[in-house]
Motif scaffolding. Sequence first.
Motif, PDB file in Angstrom:
ATOM      1  N   UNK A  53      -4.230   8.065 -12.038  1.00 36.44           N
ATOM      2  CA  UNK A  53      -4.550   9.382 -12.009  1.00 36.44           C
ATOM      3  C   UNK A  53      -4.598   9.721 -13.651  1.00 36.44           C
ATOM      4  N   UNK A  54      -5.141   8.355 -14.662  1.00 32.19           N
ATOM      5  CA  UNK A  54      -4.843   8.829 -16.161  1.00 32.19           C
ATOM      6  C   UNK A  54      -4.127   9.499 -16.679  1.00 32.19           C
ATOM      7  N   UNK A  55      -2.283   9.145 -16.118  1.00 36.67           N
ATOM      8  CA  UNK A  55      -1.563   9.475 -16.996  1.00 36.67           C
ATOM      9  C   UNK A  55      -0.790   8.966 -18.007  1.00 36.67           C
ATOM     10  N   UNK A  56      -0.424   9.579 -18.626  1.00 37.23           N
ATOM     11  CA  UNK A  56      -0.339   8.282 -20.016  1.00 37.23           C
ATOM     12  C   UNK A  56       0.726   7.089 -20.258  1.00 37.23           C
ATOM     13  N   UNK A  57      -0.151   6.135 -21.207  1.00 38.52           N
ATOM     14  CA  UNK A  57       0.497   5.316 -20.813  1.00 38.52           C
ATOM     15  C   UNK A  57       1.586   4.527 -21.323  1.00 38.52           C
ATOM     16  N   UNK A  58       2.916   5.600 -21.433  1.00 43.21           N
ATOM     17  CA  UNK A  58       4.487   5.029 -20.634  1.00 43.21           C
ATOM     18  C   UNK A  58       4.258   5.543 -19.442  1.00 43.21           C
ATOM     19  N   UNK A  59       4.371   6.153 -18.498  1.00 43.44           N
ATOM     20  CA  UNK A  59       4.399   6.464 -17.615  1.00 43.44           C
ATOM     21  C   UNK A  59       3.833   5.377 -16.643  1.00 43.44           C
ATOM     22  N   UNK A  60       2.724   4.646 -16.977  1.00 43.36           N
ATOM     23  CA  UNK A  60       1.625   3.647 -16.078  1.00 43.36           C
ATOM     24  C   UNK A  60       2.961   2.436 -16.841  1.00 43.36           C
ATOM     25  N   UNK A  61       3.335   2.733 -18.092  1.00 43.28           N
ATOM     26  CA  UNK A  61       4.211   1.328 -17.660  1.00 43.28           C
ATOM     27  C   UNK A  61       5.426   1.070 -17.190  1.00 43.28           C
ATOM     28  N   UNK A  90       1.163   9.782  -5.484  1.00 46.81           N
ATOM     29  CA  UNK A  90       1.741  11.274  -5.200  1.00 46.81           C
ATOM     30  C   UNK A  90       2.429  12.051  -6.585  1.00 46.81           C
ATOM     31  N   UNK A  91       3.214  11.017  -7.061  1.00 46.93           N
ATOM     32  CA  UNK A  91       4.504  10.823  -8.054  1.00 46.93           C
ATOM     33  C   UNK A  91       3.842  10.934  -9.278  1.00 46.93           C
ATOM     34  N   UNK A  92       2.129  10.475  -9.735  1.00 51.48           N
ATOM     35  CA  UNK A  92       1.008  10.549 -11.384  1.00 51.48           C
ATOM     36  C   UNK A  92       0.161  12.120 -10.321  1.00 51.48           C
ATOM     37  N   UNK A  93       0.985  12.656  -9.207  1.00 48.42           N
ATOM     38  CA  UNK A  93      -0.052  13.853  -8.628  1.00 48.42           C
ATOM     39  C   UNK A  93      -1.763  14.124  -8.404  1.00 48.42           C
ATOM     40  N   UNK A  94      -1.709  12.603  -8.351  1.00 47.59           N
ATOM     41  CA  UNK A  94      -3.110  12.202  -7.953  1.00 47.59           C
ATOM     42  C   UNK A  94      -3.439  13.185  -6.980  1.00 47.59           C
ATOM     43  N   UNK A 119       0.859  -1.351   0.158  1.00 47.36           N
ATOM     44  CA  UNK A 119      -0.104   0.343   0.093  1.00 47.36           C
ATOM     45  C   UNK A 119       1.104   1.551   0.173  1.00 47.36           C
ATOM     46  N   UNK A 120       1.905   1.811   0.662  1.00 48.07           N
ATOM     47  CA  UNK A 120       2.697   2.054   0.571  1.00 48.07           C
ATOM     48  C   UNK A 120       3.738   2.447  -0.351  1.00 48.07           C
ATOM     49  N   UNK A 121       3.628   1.803  -1.203  1.00 44.03           N
ATOM     50  CA  UNK A 121       4.080   1.649  -2.659  1.00 44.03           C
ATOM     51  C   UNK A 121       2.983   2.183  -3.600  1.00 44.03           C
ATOM     52  N   UNK A 122       1.487   1.829  -3.381  1.00 49.00           N
ATOM     53  CA  UNK A 122       0.840   2.168  -4.241  1.00 49.00           C
ATOM     54  C   UNK A 122       0.436   3.988  -4.352  1.00 49.00           C
ATOM     55  N   UNK A 123       0.558   4.522  -2.620  1.00 50.32           N
ATOM     56  CA  UNK A 123       0.269   5.810  -2.528  1.00 50.32           C
ATOM     57  C   UNK A 123       1.822   6.696  -2.848  1.00 50.32           C
ATOM     58  N   UNK A 124       2.852   6.311  -3.242  1.00 53.36           N
ATOM     59  CA  UNK A 124       3.484   6.654  -3.462  1.00 53.36           C
ATOM     60  C   UNK A 124       3.620   7.085  -5.258  1.00 53.36           C
TER      61      UNK A 124
END
Lengths: 338, 338
Positions: free
Chosen positions: B200-208, B71-75, B63-68
Amino acid sequence: MGQVIAFDAGRGSPESLKPLLDLVATDMEAINRIILDKHVSDVELIPELAHHLIDSGGKRLRPMLALAACKLCGYSGTGHIRVASAIEFMHTATLLHDDVVDESGLRRGKQTARMLWGNQASVLVGDFLLGQAFRTLVDVGSLPVLRILSNAAAVIAEGEVMQLAAANNTTTTEDDYLAIINAKTAALFSAAAEVGAAISNRPAAEQAALKSYGRNLGLAFQLVDDALDYSGDSASLGKAIGDDFREGKITLPVILSFRRGSEEERQFWKRTIADGDLKDGDLEHAVALMKQHKALEATMERARSYGAIAHDALAIFPNRPEKSAMQDVIAFCVHRTH
Amino acid sequence: MGQVIAFDAGRGSPESLKPLLDLVATDMEAINRIILDKHVSDVELIPELAHHLIDSGGKRLRPMLALAACKLCGYSGTGHIRVASAIEFMHTATLLHDDVVDESGLRRGKQTARMLWGNQASVLVGDFLLGQAFRTLVDVGSLPVLRILSNAAAVIAEGEVMQLAAANNTTTTEDDYLAIINAKTAALFSAAAEVGAAISNRPAAEQAALKSYGRNLGLAFQLVDDALDYSGDSASLGKAIGDDFREGKITLPVILSFRRGSEEERQFWKRTIADGDLKDGDLEHAVALMKQHKALEATMERARSYGAIAHDALAIFPNRPEKSAMQDVIAFCVHRTH
């Protein structure tokens, strides 16, 4: 032992299932292709173990109910096939875990998966099927359907835990028992019927009606199941008679016999069900007490009563073949002999 | 037995976890309230058993990784708390079932739930937690997040089945082993990181990129786990050393020792791991062979290598505290001693 008590025998014949079977025959072929697909997983043991159970001649009542409810609601999309498949995956996952929890040897006349592949594989393949069910539902993409079925998944497990906690406890009340079967069995029947309205965006009243139909049908189904465990015919049931008795499972026939019995009889139930101290002839004696106190008849009477509620729940729908097929299923569930 | 081998000991100290802990501290309090809520179910045994495990001092890394990642994605929404809670529920469900499958007695220094409440309750409460996880995710309402996590649930179970099928098989290759840990462990790390971009609906590259970060971090984490099972300190690990050995589990230290060993040594591995014929001193001999063939060092070397891939995966993100906290976690996972 294993003798059939005739509760209106004959009326519960497979004929009352036929309208439903005919109604959903084409869709069920598509569903069978999905649930028997060897490519469900590349991990060989998974399709092998899952298909042992899926292919063992289950009635597939739950996916059929989901399909009928979709048709009753005039659903015109393509998601119903995958939703109904997911429901059968969920049901199969539950059966795999149930057999581990109950240490069952036979199901549908075949050795259980846990006897052939072990408890470990049964637990893990059950987990896979539950994951696969949700994966399939996410593909369909209806959040209302996902809400209904994720809720059912949690509630079913709650019901199983309640049942485990009540095991061997002869002071369990009929209300406790109802709460258990409401969760462990009726929740999935209810969800299967309710998704028909949810996926078709029908008004809340229709969704509530289908939910009530499924819930009461599920209660009736489980009550009959619990009566058959003491009165059915071993060969047609595909499992041993008296399994619940040997496991110390508290079902309505036991609850009623215990409450209606003498102090001496209660001692018998405590020794057998609570303490698990079983002797030759105990099962026959238990069945004799149930007959004496009309506990099996009363259980069937309750089943008919819930069946009647299920029947009335569909009243708001117009008279269409789907509605009468779903009402005929009630007779099948109440009068079945296996 | 139980001696600590110094692989860069010291660098893996809790300090490298601190930036992440600080970053998510407030959110983790909210998550702890959700996962420790006594009202998760009215069925008493469920919160009791679940909290025994949840409250036993796990690191809550996933869960900590998910939260981080969020945050990294500006959610900027509120769904991240429930998504991260659902991930911890999923993980807890897996642990409950794993302990049943592995017949484990200790986890995190406490008796396992199955020792206290039995295998049956552990299976069923695991099922409940998985259902509860999906219920929570449906509440958040993001289909992309549901897709990632339902897929992870199925893949994790596949990995566990693969591991079961490979048990006692000394001819398992490093590739087979990688496929197993990729599924059983890395899939949830990967999903936990990936949901940050998805929600956070970030681009595919960030999700990958986040998916790759999580996957490689998970591989590193599991490799270290498998090395620690032969080299860790029993007290800080909170479980017995040599559990994998006694269970005949095939992990990389065994695979490498078997491949690098003499014919006589292979006979030793066959007798112990494949046949489960264990004698006093066998574990010590196994550890000695691992040292001789540098199997533990090689396992740690692989872990560092996957850790490096995880580090580079985040390169496309700007340099922000979230990014460096997530990179520091890699050092924690690779250098941890428990």
